[in-house]
Design a protein around this motif. Structure first.
Motif, mmCIF file in Angstrom:
data_model
loop_
_atom_site.group_PDB
_atom_site.id
_atom_site.type_symbol
_atom_site.label_atom_id
_atom_site.label_comp_id
_atom_site.label_asym_id
_atom_site.label_seq_id
_atom_site.Cartn_x
_atom_site.Cartn_y
_atom_site.Cartn_z
ATOM 1 N N CYS A 109 -2.662 8.377 -0.570
ATOM 2 C CA CYS A 109 -3.039 8.358 -1.979
ATOM 3 C C CYS A 109 -4.557 8.262 -2.106
ATOM 4 O O CYS A 109 -5.244 7.801 -1.186
ATOM 5 C CB CYS A 109 -2.383 7.179 -2.702
ATOM 6 S SG CYS A 109 -0.649 7.451 -3.118
ATOM 7 N N PRO A 110 -5.116 8.670 -3.241
ATOM 8 C CA PRO A 110 -6.562 8.539 -3.465
ATOM 9 C C PRO A 110 -7.005 7.080 -3.374
ATOM 10 O O PRO A 110 -6.184 6.161 -3.536
ATOM 11 C CB PRO A 110 -6.745 9.100 -4.883
ATOM 12 C CG PRO A 110 -5.549 9.961 -5.118
ATOM 13 C CD PRO A 110 -4.430 9.330 -4.362
ATOM 14 N N PRO A 111 -8.302 6.833 -3.149
ATOM 15 C CA PRO A 111 -8.790 5.455 -2.965
ATOM 16 C C PRO A 111 -8.547 4.539 -4.160
ATOM 17 O O PRO A 111 -8.444 3.328 -3.995
ATOM 18 C CB PRO A 111 -10.290 5.647 -2.714
ATOM 19 C CG PRO A 111 -10.419 7.052 -2.225
ATOM 20 C CD PRO A 111 -9.346 7.822 -2.925
ATOM 21 N N HIS A 112 -8.485 5.108 -5.384
ATOM 22 C CA HIS A 112 -8.316 4.238 -6.543
ATOM 23 C C HIS A 112 -6.878 3.750 -6.697
ATOM 24 O O HIS A 112 -6.605 2.873 -7.527
ATOM 25 C CB HIS A 112 -8.767 4.945 -7.827
ATOM 26 C CG HIS A 112 -7.985 6.182 -8.149
ATOM 27 N ND1 HIS A 112 -8.384 7.438 -7.774
ATOM 28 C CD2 HIS A 112 -6.812 6.348 -8.814
ATOM 29 C CE1 HIS A 112 -7.506 8.331 -8.193
ATOM 30 N NE2 HIS A 112 -6.536 7.698 -8.829
ATOM 31 N N ILE A 113 -5.927 4.298 -5.924
ATOM 32 C CA ILE A 113 -4.545 3.796 -5.959
ATOM 33 C C ILE A 113 -4.449 2.628 -4.973
ATOM 34 O O ILE A 113 -4.493 2.799 -3.762
ATOM 35 C CB ILE A 113 -3.541 4.902 -5.575
ATOM 36 C CG1 ILE A 113 -3.686 6.106 -6.504
ATOM 37 C CG2 ILE A 113 -2.125 4.351 -5.629
ATOM 38 C CD1 ILE A 113 -3.352 5.825 -7.952
ATOM 39 N N VAL A 114 -4.322 1.410 -5.510
ATOM 40 C CA VAL A 114 -4.320 0.206 -4.682
ATOM 41 C C VAL A 114 -2.982 0.028 -3.973
ATOM 42 O O VAL A 114 -2.925 -0.341 -2.799
ATOM 43 C CB VAL A 114 -4.634 -1.035 -5.543
ATOM 44 C CG1 VAL A 114 -4.629 -2.298 -4.690
ATOM 45 C CG2 VAL A 114 -5.975 -0.864 -6.244
ATOM 46 N N GLY A 115 -1.891 0.292 -4.677
ATOM 47 C CA GLY A 115 -0.554 0.111 -4.106
ATOM 48 C C GLY A 115 0.449 -0.189 -5.199
ATOM 49 O O GLY A 115 0.152 -0.072 -6.394
ATOM 50 N N PRO A 164 0.831 -1.214 0.000
ATOM 51 C CA PRO A 164 0.000 0.000 0.000
ATOM 52 C C PRO A 164 0.862 1.260 0.000
ATOM 53 O O PRO A 164 1.966 1.287 0.556
ATOM 54 C CB PRO A 164 -0.809 -0.128 1.299
ATOM 55 C CG PRO A 164 -0.736 -1.575 1.656
ATOM 56 C CD PRO A 164 0.587 -2.067 1.167
ATOM 57 N N VAL A 165 0.345 2.310 -0.637
ATOM 58 C CA VAL A 165 1.031 3.601 -0.685
ATOM 59 C C VAL A 165 0.218 4.589 0.155
ATOM 60 O O VAL A 165 -0.950 4.833 -0.145
ATOM 61 C CB VAL A 165 1.161 4.114 -2.130
ATOM 62 C CG1 VAL A 165 1.862 5.477 -2.145
ATOM 63 C CG2 VAL A 165 1.912 3.106 -2.986
ATOM 64 N N PRO A 166 0.802 5.148 1.223
ATOM 65 C CA PRO A 166 0.041 6.060 2.093
ATOM 66 C C PRO A 166 -0.284 7.380 1.405
ATOM 67 O O PRO A 166 0.391 7.796 0.460
ATOM 68 C CB PRO A 166 0.990 6.268 3.279
ATOM 69 C CG PRO A 166 2.358 6.015 2.732
ATOM 70 C CD PRO A 166 2.186 4.956 1.684
#
Length: 352
Positions: free
Chosen positions: A241-247, A237-239
């Motif tokens: 970030c918008p909800p559509h960015i899964v990681g 996961p990438v902190p």
């Protein structure tokens, strides 16, 4: 010191194992079509398909290796290989990429202190290291030879030729009996497309599309933007970030950001948590992975078949749709990936 040049191999997966064949023996690859079973055929020959006027036998590699037959699905592919003018299709679960494998990355030392069988008759001629994976390299000559008694990873090229030897069955043979009517329609459409002569088929003006599934809906997108399809591996996961960015996912040493376009399309997240496929796309200079439920097909669409987005589809955010077209007896929506990435806030430029 003599240096042996590396060779190119096409890598693919069958029943969660990775295999490779020499790329020069591969003629073409296409999505699994409907096959016509043959009453008197070797057990591993599931059926035949009319490939532009030529009758092509298609082999189930699981059965050829002596394993149990698995259920087929729309995401399976057929790799056509040739050896001494004998052409056979092989059903595989996923086609990966062509790799340049050096001899130092291969080994024949598989049995150590155990008694070594006659490897000249084995289906597997080498094991190779490809990135973090171990790949079994197949001997096409042995694989396309047939014997009455097939043991796992063993063949006998001197007994019976695959094209000549037949085995009688008392049990009726039906291709993919578990397929739904919708899936069967797609299998049949693929076989009809393969039947067309390449000389007579004019692809001028046709649009190449990759057909995927999201939350139970069909979507088509420009095939030229698709780099590859692969399985989703460990995602970090990438902190912030918008909800559509899964990681982020490590794809053979390349860090690929995964996105979920369902949120941009105002679609339900049904099946989004269990999806195991990713479509790697290349939009302008940006490489990203899109989570998908299924990969159905690669097809050519005539522009005349494209219709405006009907009112019934307005529950989906049609800002990123270019229209609709028929597919498999249902309606397929055409995604505008260029617009989605350029105007849909898919790119995060903020510093964390």
């Amino acid at each position: 010191m003599l240096t042996i040049a590396p060779e190119f191999y096409l890598i693919f997966s069958v029943n969660s194992s990775l295999y490779g064949v020499e790329a020069q023996s591969v003629q073409e690859i296409f999505s699994l079509p409907e096959l016509t079973p043959i009453a008197e055929a070797p057990r591993e020959i599931i059926g035949v398909v009319n490939l532009r006027g030529d009758i092509l036998p298609v082999m189930d590699l699981n059965l050829r290796f002596g394993y149990n037959q698995l259920e087929y699905c729309l995401t399976d592919s057929v790799i056509v290989v040739e050896w001494q003018k004998l052409r056979v299709g092989m059903i595989v679960n996923q086609v990966n990429e062509v790799y340049n494998i050096s001899p130092e990355d291969m080994t024949k030392e598989l049995f150590y202190d155990r008694e070594v069988p006659d490897r000249s008759r084995s289906f597997v001629c080498d094991m190779a290291k490809v990135a973090a994976d171990i790949v079994m390299l197949l001997n096409i000559e042995n694989l396309l030879s047939y014997s009455k008694s097939v043991e796992p990873l063993d063949g006998d090229k001197n007994k019976y030729n695959l094209a000549l030897e037949t085995v009688k069955y008392t049990k009726e043979r039906i291709f993919c009996p578990q397929a739904t009517p919708e899936d069967r329609a797609i299998f049949r459409e693929r076989s009809q497309n393969l039947m067309r002569s390449s000389e007579k088929e004019d692809l001028t003006g046709l649009i190449p599309l990759a057909v995927i599934g999201l939350s139970g809906e069909y979507f088509g997108l420009d095939l030229k933007l698709v780099r590859e399809f692969t399985d989703i591996r460990k995602v970090t996961p990438v902190p912030c970030c918008p909800p559509h960015i899964v990681g982020n996912m490590n794809l053979r040493g390349e860090i690929v950001t995964l996105v979920d376009v369902r949120r941009l399309l105002n679609m339900p997240m049904l099946g989004a948590e269990t999806t195991a496929k990713v479509m790697v796309v290349w939009v302008d200079d940006l490489v990203a992975g899109i989570k998908v439920d299924e990969v159905f097909d690669v097809m050519y669409l005539h522009p005349a078949q494209i219709s405006p987005v009907p009112a019934a589809v307005h529950s989906i955010n049609d800002e990123y749709l270019q229209g609709t077209a028929p597919y498999g007896g249902k309606m397929m929506s055409l995604l505008d990936l260029q617009k989605m990435f350029n105007k849909g806030d898919m790119i995060v430029n903020e510093d964390i």
